[in-house]
Design a protein around this motif. Sequence first.
Motif, PDB file in Angstrom:
ATOM      1  N   ASP A 168       0.847  -1.195   0.000  1.00 29.07           N
ATOM      2  CA  ASP A 168       0.000   0.000   0.000  1.00 29.07           C
ATOM      3  C   ASP A 168       0.878   1.239   0.000  1.00 29.07           C
ATOM      4  N   ALA A 169       0.356   2.292  -0.591  1.00 26.08           N
ATOM      5  CA  ALA A 169       0.996   3.601  -0.568  1.00 26.08           C
ATOM      6  C   ALA A 169       0.152   4.532   0.287  1.00 26.08           C
ATOM      7  N   THR A 170       0.799   5.465   0.948  1.00 24.17           N
ATOM      8  CA  THR A 170       0.072   6.411   1.781  1.00 24.17           C
ATOM      9  C   THR A 170       0.724   7.777   1.680  1.00 24.17           C
ATOM     10  N   ASP A 171       0.038   8.784   2.189  1.00 25.20           N
ATOM     11  CA  ASP A 171       0.591  10.136   2.129  1.00 25.20           C
ATOM     12  C   ASP A 171       1.399  10.451   3.379  1.00 25.20           C
ATOM     13  N   ASP A 172       2.485  11.143   3.187  1.00 26.02           N
ATOM     14  CA  ASP A 172       3.331  11.644   4.274  1.00 26.02           C
ATOM     15  C   ASP A 172       3.428  13.154   4.065  1.00 26.02           C
ATOM     16  N   ARG A 173       2.559  13.903   4.746  1.00 26.44           N
ATOM     17  CA  ARG A 173       2.412  15.340   4.493  1.00 26.44           C
ATOM     18  C   ARG A 173       3.689  16.103   4.820  1.00 26.44           C
ATOM     19  N   LEU A 174       3.981  17.073   3.967  1.00 24.86           N
ATOM     20  CA  LEU A 174       5.147  17.924   4.146  1.00 24.86           C
ATOM     21  C   LEU A 174       4.700  19.361   4.372  1.00 24.86           C
ATOM     22  N   HIS A 175       5.416  20.046   5.243  1.00 24.81           N
ATOM     23  CA  HIS A 175       5.065  21.429   5.571  1.00 24.81           C
ATOM     24  C   HIS A 175       6.248  22.371   5.365  1.00 24.81           C
ATOM     25  N   GLY A 176       7.258  21.913   4.689  1.00 23.00           N
ATOM     26  CA  GLY A 176       8.424  22.742   4.403  1.00 23.00           C
ATOM     27  C   GLY A 176       8.824  22.600   2.956  1.00 23.00           C
ATOM     28  N   ASP A 177      10.067  22.890   2.660  1.00 23.03           N
ATOM     29  CA  ASP A 177      10.563  22.846   1.287  1.00 23.03           C
ATOM     30  C   ASP A 177      11.542  21.687   1.136  1.00 23.03           C
ATOM     31  N   GLN A 178      11.118  20.498   1.578  1.00 20.55           N
ATOM     32  CA  GLN A 178      11.978  19.331   1.529  1.00 20.55           C
ATOM     33  C   GLN A 178      12.269  18.895   0.095  1.00 20.55           C
ATOM     34  N   GLU A 179      13.396  18.242  -0.070  1.00 17.59           N
ATOM     35  CA  GLU A 179      13.741  17.668  -1.368  1.00 17.59           C
ATOM     36  C   GLU A 179      12.658  16.658  -1.789  1.00 17.59           C
ATOM     37  N   GLY A 180      12.291  16.682  -3.055  1.00 16.45           N
ATOM     38  CA  GLY A 180      11.290  15.745  -3.558  1.00 16.45           C
ATOM     39  C   GLY A 180       9.863  16.123  -3.216  1.00 16.45           C
ATOM     40  N   ARG A 181       9.633  17.360  -2.872  1.00 15.78           N
ATOM     41  CA  ARG A 181       8.295  17.823  -2.468  1.00 15.78           C
ATOM     42  C   ARG A 181       7.437  18.077  -3.698  1.00 15.78           C
ATOM     43  N   PHE A 182       6.253  17.432  -3.741  1.00 19.67           N
ATOM     44  CA  PHE A 182       5.309  17.649  -4.829  1.00 19.67           C
ATOM     45  C   PHE A 182       3.887  17.687  -4.280  1.00 19.67           C
TER      46      PHE A 182
END
Length: 465
Positions: A168-182
């Motif tokens: 399964d795939a799931t979301d890992d929310r980002l709140h900054g400007d991390q590498e690979g952010r889309f």
Amino acid sequence: MPTECSAEQFDFGIVEGRPVVAAFDAGLVTSDAGALLLGATDRAIDLIGRFAACFRDWRCAELIEHEIVTLVGQRVFAIALGYEDLNDHDDLRHDPVMAVLAGKLAARRKDCAPVAGKSTLNRLELSRTEPTRYHKIAYDQEAIEALPVDLFLEAHQRVPEQIILDLDATDDRLHGDQEGRFFHGYYDCYCYLPLYVFCGRHLLAAKLRRSNIDGSAGAVEEVARIIAQIRRHWPFVRVVLRADSGFAREELMAWCEANRVDYIFGLARNARLVAEIASELATAQAAAKETGQPARCFKDFTWITRESWSRPRLVIAKAEWTQDEANPRFIVTTFTRSEAGARQLYEDIYCARGEMENRIKECQLDLYADRTSAATMRANQLRLWFASMAYILLCALRRIGLAGTRFTNATCGTIRLKLLKIGALVRISVRRIKFAMASACPAAEDWVHAAIWLAAAANARASPA
């Protein structure tokens, strides 16, 4: 009567004529005495030592205060105890439980604590696959990825006839400007899209990925690696892959068919598929109107897409009518009609994959696997592995120490709250280190049960003959 407080002592009123006061003057006390079970679990499965062996240390030996095994163990134990933030370790490095788990009561240098602070652990999390001038600790990615599968294999006393691997795939929310952010349209946020592979409660893989990809991207490589490792030990075990419609892709299905791997995947519905079960839907609609309850019936048929599939495959359809509307669902599988009926394949085998979502919630909510705030994907992947190892450790505690107790099926969060977060007065003498735990602990009986069974498992590991 108003209460009076000072910087050293706090007044909380009077009970039966006696003042209630509180102060931080008990001496050496810990709130995590139950974590001794984590150390016992590690002795039973040797997780920390083997995880630490996946790292290479190029630091100057004469200047090292904290060995790799201390750093790795400290990080995994802390996550299991609920301390996901590295800043917590500036206080935790003085905690007697962390010192005991590290097997190190005092530092060699006067300006150091028995275990590391946040800066040293941060350098560990910024490790690379090859050492550099400023990053002296390197890690072996292949060894880290192989370790969960090795632990899974060792958890079985007998070779099973069949295992089901859930993807399964799931979301890992980002709140900054991390590498690979889309930005991901389905989850409506900026995120990573990690891939998880479980077998029951056992975590076999946690792969961090960008979110601008198909949900099944990289699944063939991960599955091939895991199954090859399993078959080196269990050459005749039947392997079944199970996943939702996001994994019903030609590449993955064709790989399974070419490598003796069965699968049962969800299949996204379309007009052609729905038309194939028009009569079954009509039957379900009539039954639902007659009884006033949802109705369903099942059908199996051979199916091939117009362009994407290379061969015909067996599809199971659930023709369901509920809440005055059709609710058709489809799965595609390599199971044959003689092995199981359509209803059994859908309800008993495929629908059981929903349990995997609870495992992912444990990883992300209880073990902080979604705390990926580092700047690089490399560092965030390492954070994901640390959280994964903490999950595996707690899973082993549950499997070995808590079997037959009321915590047999408890979540990692519940185990932490009830069995690890126990206050204790610590007395260190020449002869022993004693943790005097709270006598009123509600889970004392289960804690003792776990301690006994984990000690037995550790002794069995130490003397396998």
